[in-house]
Enzyme design. Structure first.
Site, PDB file in Angstrom:
ATOM      1  N   ARG A 122     138.281  62.685 -68.438  1.00 42.60           N
ATOM      2  CA  ARG A 122     138.217  64.063 -67.918  1.00 42.60           C
ATOM      3  C   ARG A 122     137.025  64.850 -68.449  1.00 42.60           C
ATOM      4  NH1 ARG A 122     143.664  63.608 -68.964  1.00 42.60           N
ATOM      5  NH2 ARG A 122     144.865  63.236 -67.057  1.00 42.60           N
ATOM      6  N   LYS A 144     123.703  69.424 -61.889  1.00 44.47           N
ATOM      7  CA  LYS A 144     124.239  68.669 -60.749  1.00 44.47           C
ATOM      8  C   LYS A 144     124.227  67.188 -61.109  1.00 44.47           C
ATOM      9  CE  LYS A 144     123.041  71.492 -56.698  1.00 44.47           C
ATOM     10  NZ  LYS A 144     122.252  71.513 -55.450  1.00 44.47           N
ATOM     11  N   GLU A 186     107.626  68.339 -56.432  1.00 40.65           N
ATOM     12  CA  GLU A 186     108.665  69.311 -56.814  1.00 40.65           C
ATOM     13  C   GLU A 186     108.060  70.460 -57.629  1.00 40.65           C
ATOM     14  OE1 GLU A 186     111.579  69.175 -55.540  1.00 40.65           O
ATOM     15  OE2 GLU A 186     112.050  67.065 -55.136  1.00 40.65           O
ATOM     16  N   LYS A 228     113.297  76.747 -62.958  1.00 31.31           N
ATOM     17  CA  LYS A 228     114.517  76.153 -62.393  1.00 31.31           C
ATOM     18  C   LYS A 228     115.751  76.631 -63.156  1.00 31.31           C
ATOM     19  CE  LYS A 228     117.110  72.376 -60.644  1.00 31.31           C
ATOM     20  NZ  LYS A 228     117.333  70.973 -60.337  1.00 31.31           N
ATOM     21  N   GLU A 238     125.163  77.315 -56.292  1.00 33.88           N
ATOM     22  CA  GLU A 238     124.432  77.425 -55.028  1.00 33.88           C
ATOM     23  C   GLU A 238     125.120  78.288 -53.977  1.00 33.88           C
ATOM     24  OE1 GLU A 238     122.286  73.908 -54.004  1.00 33.88           O
ATOM     25  OE2 GLU A 238     121.957  74.566 -51.941  1.00 33.88           O
ATOM     26  N   ARG A 242     119.960  79.798 -55.438  1.00 33.96           N
ATOM     27  CA  ARG A 242     119.654  78.396 -55.747  1.00 33.96           C
ATOM     28  C   ARG A 242     119.149  77.640 -54.518  1.00 33.96           C
ATOM     29  NH1 ARG A 242     122.859  74.323 -59.900  1.00 33.96           N
ATOM     30  NH2 ARG A 242     121.391  72.609 -59.675  1.00 33.96           N
ATOM     31  N   ASN A 246     115.505  74.473 -52.250  1.00 34.94           N
ATOM     32  CA  ASN A 246     115.413  73.543 -51.118  1.00 34.94           C
ATOM     33  C   ASN A 246     114.169  73.765 -50.267  1.00 34.94           C
ATOM     34  OD1 ASN A 246     117.791  72.107 -51.633  1.00 34.94           O
ATOM     35  ND2 ASN A 246     119.003  73.770 -50.746  1.00 34.94           N
ATOM     36  N   HIS A 249     112.616  70.990 -48.315  1.00 41.20           N
ATOM     37  CA  HIS A 249     113.595  69.902 -48.264  1.00 41.20           C
ATOM     38  C   HIS A 249     114.304  69.784 -46.923  1.00 41.20           C
ATOM     39  CE1 HIS A 249     112.823  69.687 -52.512  1.00 41.20           C
ATOM     40  NE2 HIS A 249     113.691  68.719 -52.694  1.00 41.20           N
ATOM     41  N   HIS A 253     113.978  66.172 -46.037  1.00 39.19           N
ATOM     42  CA  HIS A 253     115.107  65.244 -45.998  1.00 39.19           C
ATOM     43  C   HIS A 253     115.147  64.447 -44.704  1.00 39.19           C
ATOM     44  CE1 HIS A 253     117.599  67.386 -49.298  1.00 39.19           C
ATOM     45  NE2 HIS A 253     117.064  66.280 -49.772  1.00 39.19           N
ATOM     46  N   HIS A 265     110.980  60.350 -52.163  1.00 38.13           N
ATOM     47  CA  HIS A 265     111.492  61.708 -51.975  1.00 38.13           C
ATOM     48  C   HIS A 265     110.409  62.797 -52.117  1.00 38.13           C
ATOM     49  CE1 HIS A 265     114.241  65.101 -52.172  1.00 38.13           C
ATOM     50  NE2 HIS A 265     113.674  65.446 -53.322  1.00 38.13           N
TER      51      HIS A 265
HETATM   52  P1  NAD Z   1     114.382  56.982 -60.488  1.00 34.42           P
HETATM   53  O1  NAD Z   1     115.328  57.341 -61.554  1.00 34.42           O
HETATM   54  O2  NAD Z   1     114.780  55.901 -59.563  1.00 34.42           O
HETATM   55  O3  NAD Z   1     112.977  56.591 -61.166  1.00 34.42           O
HETATM   56  C1  NAD Z   1     111.922  56.135 -60.355  1.00 34.42           C
HETATM   57  C2  NAD Z   1     111.428  54.767 -60.807  1.00 34.42           C
HETATM   58  O4  NAD Z   1     110.671  54.907 -62.004  1.00 34.42           O
HETATM   59  C3  NAD Z   1     112.532  53.777 -61.149  1.00 34.42           C
HETATM   60  O5  NAD Z   1     112.141  52.511 -60.720  1.00 34.42           O
HETATM   61  C4  NAD Z   1     112.588  53.824 -62.666  1.00 34.42           C
HETATM   62  O6  NAD Z   1     113.105  52.642 -63.215  1.00 34.42           O
HETATM   63  C5  NAD Z   1     111.152  54.027 -63.013  1.00 34.42           C
HETATM   64  N1  NAD Z   1     110.876  54.698 -64.288  1.00 34.42           N
HETATM   65  C6  NAD Z   1     111.522  55.772 -64.805  1.00 34.42           C
HETATM   66  N2  NAD Z   1     110.890  56.212 -65.890  1.00 34.42           N
HETATM   67  C7  NAD Z   1     109.827  55.397 -66.096  1.00 34.42           C
HETATM   68  C8  NAD Z   1     108.799  55.365 -67.064  1.00 34.42           C
HETATM   69  N3  NAD Z   1     108.688  56.306 -68.003  1.00 34.42           N
HETATM   70  N4  NAD Z   1     107.892  54.368 -66.976  1.00 34.42           N
HETATM   71  C9  NAD Z   1     107.956  53.461 -65.986  1.00 34.42           C
HETATM   72  N5  NAD Z   1     108.885  53.457 -65.020  1.00 34.42           N
HETATM   73  C10 NAD Z   1     109.814  54.423 -65.078  1.00 34.42           C
HETATM   74  O7  NAD Z   1     114.004  58.223 -59.582  1.00 34.42           O
HETATM   75  P2  NAD Z   1     113.595  59.745 -59.888  1.00 34.42           P
HETATM   76  O8  NAD Z   1     112.520  60.044 -58.941  1.00 34.42           O
HETATM   77  O9  NAD Z   1     113.392  60.007 -61.317  1.00 34.42           O
HETATM   78  O10 NAD Z   1     114.900  60.527 -59.470  1.00 34.42           O
HETATM   79  C11 NAD Z   1     115.389  60.472 -58.147  1.00 34.42           C
HETATM   80  C12 NAD Z   1     116.872  60.742 -58.167  1.00 34.42           C
HETATM   81  O11 NAD Z   1     117.096  62.033 -58.715  1.00 34.42           O
HETATM   82  C13 NAD Z   1     117.507  60.724 -56.789  1.00 34.42           C
HETATM   83  O12 NAD Z   1     118.686  59.957 -56.835  1.00 34.42           O
HETATM   84  C14 NAD Z   1     117.835  62.186 -56.537  1.00 34.42           C
HETATM   85  O13 NAD Z   1     118.976  62.349 -55.730  1.00 34.42           O
HETATM   86  C15 NAD Z   1     118.051  62.709 -57.915  1.00 34.42           C
HETATM   87  N6  NAD Z   1     117.825  64.149 -58.059  1.00 34.42           N
HETATM   88  C16 NAD Z   1     118.793  64.880 -58.645  1.00 34.42           C
HETATM   89  C17 NAD Z   1     118.625  66.238 -58.836  1.00 34.42           C
HETATM   90  C18 NAD Z   1     119.679  67.030 -59.536  1.00 34.42           C
HETATM   91  O14 NAD Z   1     119.617  68.261 -59.540  1.00 34.42           O
HETATM   92  N7  NAD Z   1     120.648  66.390 -60.149  1.00 34.42           N
HETATM   93  C19 NAD Z   1     117.448  66.852 -58.413  1.00 34.42           C
HETATM   94  C20 NAD Z   1     116.456  66.078 -57.821  1.00 34.42           C
HETATM   95  C21 NAD Z   1     116.660  64.720 -57.654  1.00 34.42           C
HETATM   96 ZN    ZN Z   2     113.770  67.322 -54.286  1.00 29.15          ZN
END
Ligand code: NAD
Ligand code: ZN
Length: 360
Positions: A122, A144, A186, A228, A238, A242, A246, A249, A253, A265
């Protein structure tokens, strides 16, 4: 100051630390009362081999029981099966309600670990150690968490704030260029939403930032987190402001859906920013010069301002299917000058189509 305080709930705050190695991690945890707990580091198959040992070593100063859960890198692992395997590891290693998860990786690791922490027993504590630029400026801040379900992105999740965000900005040195560019998408977005000076700083210092001048990177990442965090503190669930995050986006998207395998992305967000800027210009809210400035900002960071192989009508249909609809009206974020944005629910299909045509 290498630290930023973010509101968690009530009077509780958590720090975001901007560092250049892992040497202050244990100290930061002590400061938050996070010592002497069982820890499970959650990471992926790319990040683990690079940073797991260093993080383990740092954590050994505050914990005697550290386990590691590693899953295959990539969005396709961000699902309930991986969460299930994580629970299994946590149970096997006897993690209890006082235990702590450490999300070491990008947004995929952060979202999945946060969700695991929100639901295991939990809810237990977790900290974020983001290693992608996107995770440092975006996904690690705001609380999130969640995973994808079937074909639906982020369909299952929870709001769960970390106890600490600790970034070693030098992890960016191993990040692939394309992933770095995604984070920049971003960051440009964040400036466009509410800080024109910041947007212009990021554009002006493009060369230094791309060559990882750590002083400028730290300034940039910090300002982005500050913006942020401010937005999220004022509107955690949101209900209003917030939604500004977007920007870019809505169309972004849709492009992402249709271009699933070929574009990341942040790249789709950049195209979406250009679309939103075009629409804003057509409404007389941005000048032609400001529109060009936004395009150039994206181009300078190797982000696409134009996407080939898309049919505008299909992008329009995908945009309208997005979940950000409210009673049939699309919630579109428009710019009213560089660094000013607002939510608009009056955007017509013709306007949407024309801005989609601009980027396809
Ligand atoms: P990711 O975590 O897949 O990382 C991208 C790639 O880089 C992966 O292959 C990872 O293994 C590699 N990597 C990470 N750090 C590294 C480093 N220092 N050196 C070498 N390789 C490295 O993707 P991301 O772009 O970090 O995040 C995307 C995700 O985040 C999506 O799932 C998205 O939905 C989510 N997201 C969440 C929020 C939120 O508010 N929670 C906001 C934006 C995005
Ligand atoms: Zn984004």
């Amino acid at each position: 100051e290498s630290k930023l305080l973010v509101k968690r709930e009530g009077d509780f705050h958590y720090p975001i630390c901007f560092e250049e190695d892992f040497s202050n991690l244990a100290q930061a945890m002590l400061g938050e009362g996070l010592s002497d707990r069982k820890i499970c580091i959650v990471t992926d198959s790319n990040v683990g081999p690079l940073y797991e040992e260093a993080v383990k070593k740092a954590l050994s100063e505050v914990s005697a029981e550290i386990s590691v859960f590693t899953f295959e890198a990539g969005e396709k692992s961000k699902n309930l099966d991986t969460v299930s395997a994580l629970y299994q590891t946590l149970i096997s290693n006897g993690l209890d309600r006082k235990s702590l998860l450490v999300a070491l990786g990008g947004g995929v690791v952060g979202d999945l670990t946060g969700f695991g922490a929100a639901t295991y027993l939990r809810g237990i504590d977790f900290i974020q150690v983001p290693t992608t630029l996107l995770a440092q400026v975006d996904s690690s801040v705001g609380g999130k968490t969640g995973v994808d379900f079937q074909q639906y992105k982020n369909m299952v999740g929870a709001f769960h704030q970390p106890r600490l965000v600790y970034m070693n900005l030098n992890t960016l040195t191993t990040l692939p260029d394309e992933q770095f560019a995604c984070g920049m998408g971003e960051i440009l977005k964040t400036g466009l939403i509410c800080d024109g000076d910041f947007f212009r700083f990021v554009c002006r210092e493009q060369k230094e930032i791309k060559s990882l001048n750590m002083k400028l990177i730290a300034t940039m990442v910090r300002r982005c987190c500050e913006i942020k965090a401010g937005v999220v503190e004022r509107d955690p669930k949101e209900q209003g402001e917030r939604a500004l995050l977007n920007l870019g986006h809505t169309v972004g998207h849709a492009v992402e859906k249709l271009k699933n395998l070929s574009l990341l992305h942040g790249q789709c967000v950049a195209a979406g920013l250009v679309a939103a800027a075009y629409l804003s210009m057509k409404r007389g809210l941005l000048t032609e010069q400001e529109y060009q400035e936004i395009r150039k900002g994206c181009e300078d960071y190797d982000l696409p301002v134009h996407v080939d192989g898309l049919i505008p009508e299909e992008v329009l249909a995908a945009t309208k299917k997005d979940k950000k609809m409210e009673q049939g009206h699309i919630k579109f974020i428009l710019m009213d000058g560089i660094g000013k944005s607002f939510i608009d629910k009056t955007v017509k299909d013709e306007e949407l189509l024309s801005c989609i045509q601009e980027i396809t």
